[in-house]
Design an enzyme around this catalytic site. Structure first.
Site, PDB file in Angstrom:
ATOM      1  CB  THR A 128      -0.902   0.007   1.264  1.00  0.00           C
ATOM      2  OG1 THR A 128      -1.629  -1.212   1.290  1.00  0.00           O
ATOM      3  CG2 THR A 128      -1.853   1.169   1.265  1.00  0.00           C
TER       4      THR A 128
ATOM      5  N   GLY B  50      -6.888  -0.903   3.605  1.00  0.00           N
ATOM      6  CA  GLY B  50      -5.426  -0.837   3.750  1.00  0.00           C
ATOM      7  C   GLY B  50      -4.972   0.015   4.925  1.00  0.00           C
TER       8      GLY B  50
ATOM      9  CG  ASP C 159      -0.147   1.364  14.828  1.00  0.00           C
ATOM     10  OD1 ASP C 159       0.823   1.137  14.085  1.00  0.00           O
ATOM     11  OD2 ASP C 159      -0.860   2.390  14.729  1.00  0.00           O
TER      12      ASP C 159
ATOM     13  CE  LYS D  60       1.024   4.768  13.879  1.00  0.00           C
ATOM     14  NZ  LYS D  60      -0.385   4.610  13.483  1.00  0.00           N
TER      15      LYS D  60
HETATM   16  N1  HSE Z   1      -2.594   0.769  11.175  1.00  0.00           N
HETATM   17  C1  HSE Z   1      -2.183   2.120  11.260  1.00  0.00           C
HETATM   18  C2  HSE Z   1      -3.399   2.976  11.576  1.00  0.00           C
HETATM   19  C3  HSE Z   1      -1.567   2.553   9.955  1.00  0.00           C
HETATM   20  O1  HSE Z   1      -4.522   2.484  11.479  1.00  0.00           O
HETATM   21  O2  HSE Z   1      -3.234   4.119  11.954  1.00  0.00           O
HETATM   22  C4  HSE Z   1      -0.776   3.795  10.045  1.00  0.00           C
HETATM   23  O3  HSE Z   1       0.279   3.686  10.923  1.00  0.00           O
END
Ligand code: HSE
Length: 437
Positions: free
Chosen positions: A13, A187, A201, A205
């Site tokens: 992607t 995606g 996730d 970050k």
């Molecule tokens: N899976 C992550 C989100 C993608 O949904 O923010 C971007 O880091």
């Protein structure tokens, strides 16, 4: 001048988005960078797959090491994600004297300290704008734009998939699983979607943002993470009734004792701009001592928004190719030998306000028992709602908002409340942040 030759790891992607943006805006980008930027070698798992973009002029390899070992390549763009293989490829690229651009938050959060140390040693750049909040240039803003400030705290909606799920559940009453499947098809979601919904996730970050904001080494293993899978429609409705929205927030705050680093569902007053960030959009609120609160908003995931950050980094790297390594912006904003050892606080030592929901017997004295426990714990109640029992039910829902309190103290009070015979089951607890200036 000759074009700068780039090796691309991953044609998925974001890889596809990067090729498309570089091809579409190549001329404009060259005017900015001072040289053309050309992808000359790309690696992908499957070479025969039909793709909606042209790979003309690129050597295609199924072995990613062929790209990082290609002597023609000056900059490697790593877009394969994951931990170990990505780290090995990036380390190899650095050892080969190549600069690196990556969107890989997992790798930077977990292995960033060693990657940056090696890059420093070899005099190469590792740029990672796309690793946090997709297309929002939050790394650049924090690292450069806010360099005058002592950052006090930051809070962000930094997972698009989670925000998309919470928004659709609230607005359309859709099922969790159904919305997640849509985010995967679009995606947005991680290869392992539990990374999105369990907050991993976002913790990757947040770890990166906190290091850059406060000048501490990356410490992903110390981040506290709570997901959104247990958020119910009832809580969403009660929160609205009290004037709040539930968002999955990453919060990092500097205190005297250390740094709070936590990802969890959070009630935010609905009048805050950030409470109105919906769908796959991300936003990061940063409070600096000089500038006050600042808000950064944009698409946090998706092919071209993330490619926007990747290509922005490529332009930065190309512009700085001839600069002395010691004159470049430090990877973590602070000089590597000036990082602070301020500890990351365990969640029990952090402080927030709380939303609590419990099911209680409908009889005299119940409220007195509950408020006595709060009083004895020194916890002040800010708001209280008691609902009628549902038809045929013997218990009544009680909803409370408290003032800010230490989490350890709140754990103790919740334990005592759950032990009361008038309370049925566990107390639901959601942290509350007012995010005021
Ligand atoms: N899976 C992550 C989100 C993608 O949904 O923010 C971007 O880091």
């Amino acid at each position: 001048m000759n074009p700068v030759k780039v090796g691309l790891l991953g044609l998925g992607t974001v890889g596809g988005g990067t090729v498309t943006v570089l091809q579409r805006n190549g001329e404009e980008i060259a005017r900015r960078a001072g040289r053309a930027i050309q992808i000359t070698h790309a690696a992908a798992r499957s070479l025969d797959k039909p793709r909606p973009f042209s790979t003309e002029g690129m050597t295609l390899s199924s072995d990613p090491f062929a790209v990082v070992n290609d002597p023609e390549v000056a900059v490697v763009v790593e877009l394969i994600g994951g931990y170990e293989l990505a780290r090995d490829l990036v380390m190899q690229a650095i050892d080969n004297g190549k600069h690196v651009v990556t969107a890989n938050k997992a790798m930077i959060a977990k292995y960033g300290n060693e990657i940056f140390a090696r890059a420093q040693e070899k005099g190469v750049m590792v740029a990672f704008e796309a690793a946090v909040a997709g297309g929002i240039p939050i790394i650049k803003a924090l690292r450069e734009g806010l360099a005058a400030n002592r950052i006090q705290w930051l809070a962000g909606i930094i997972n698009g998939t989670g925000n998309f799920i919470l928004t659709e559940m609230r607005d359309k009453g859709r099922d969790f699983a159904d919305v997640l499947a849509e985010a995967q098809a679009l995606g947005y979601a991680e290869a392992d979607p539990t990374f999105d919904v369990e907050g991993i996730d976002a913790a990757h970050k947040l770890t990166i943002l906190a290091s850059i904001a406060f000048g501490v080494p990356l410490q992903f293993d110390k981040a506290f993470t709570e997901g959104i899978t247990r958020i119910t429609r009832e809580d969403v409705c009660y929160a609205e009734e009290l004037g709040y929205r539930i968002k999955h927030l990453g919060v990092s705050r500097r205190t005297e004792a250390g740094i709070e680093l936590r990802v969890h569902p959070t009630l935010i007053p609905h009048r805050r701009l950030i409470a109105n960030v919906d769908g796959v959009m991300n936003a990061v609120l940063v409070k600096g001592d000089a500038v006050g609160p600042t808000l950064y908003y944009g698409a946090g995931a998706g092919a071209e928004p993330t490619a926007s950050a990747v290509v922005g980094d490529l332009v930065d790297v190309v512009r700085a190719l001839t600069s002395d390594p010691e004159n470049r912006v430090p990877h973590l904003a602070f000089q590597p030998d000036r990082l602070s050892d301020l500890p990351i606080l365990p969640v029990e030592a952090t402080e927030t306000a709380y939303y609590l929901r419990m099911e209680a017997d409908d009889r005299p004295g119940v409220l007195a028992d509950i408020t006595r426990i709060f009083g004895e714990s020194g916890i002040s109640i800010e708001a209280f709602i008691q609902k009628e029992p549902a038809e045929g039910a013997v218990h009544v829902p009680l909803i409370l908002l408290t003032q800010r309190v230490n989490e350890g103290k709140m754990n103790e009070a919740i334990g005592r409340i759950e032990a009361l015979s008038c309370i049925n089951g566990a107390v639901t607890r959601i942290r509350v942040e007012h995010l005021d200036a």
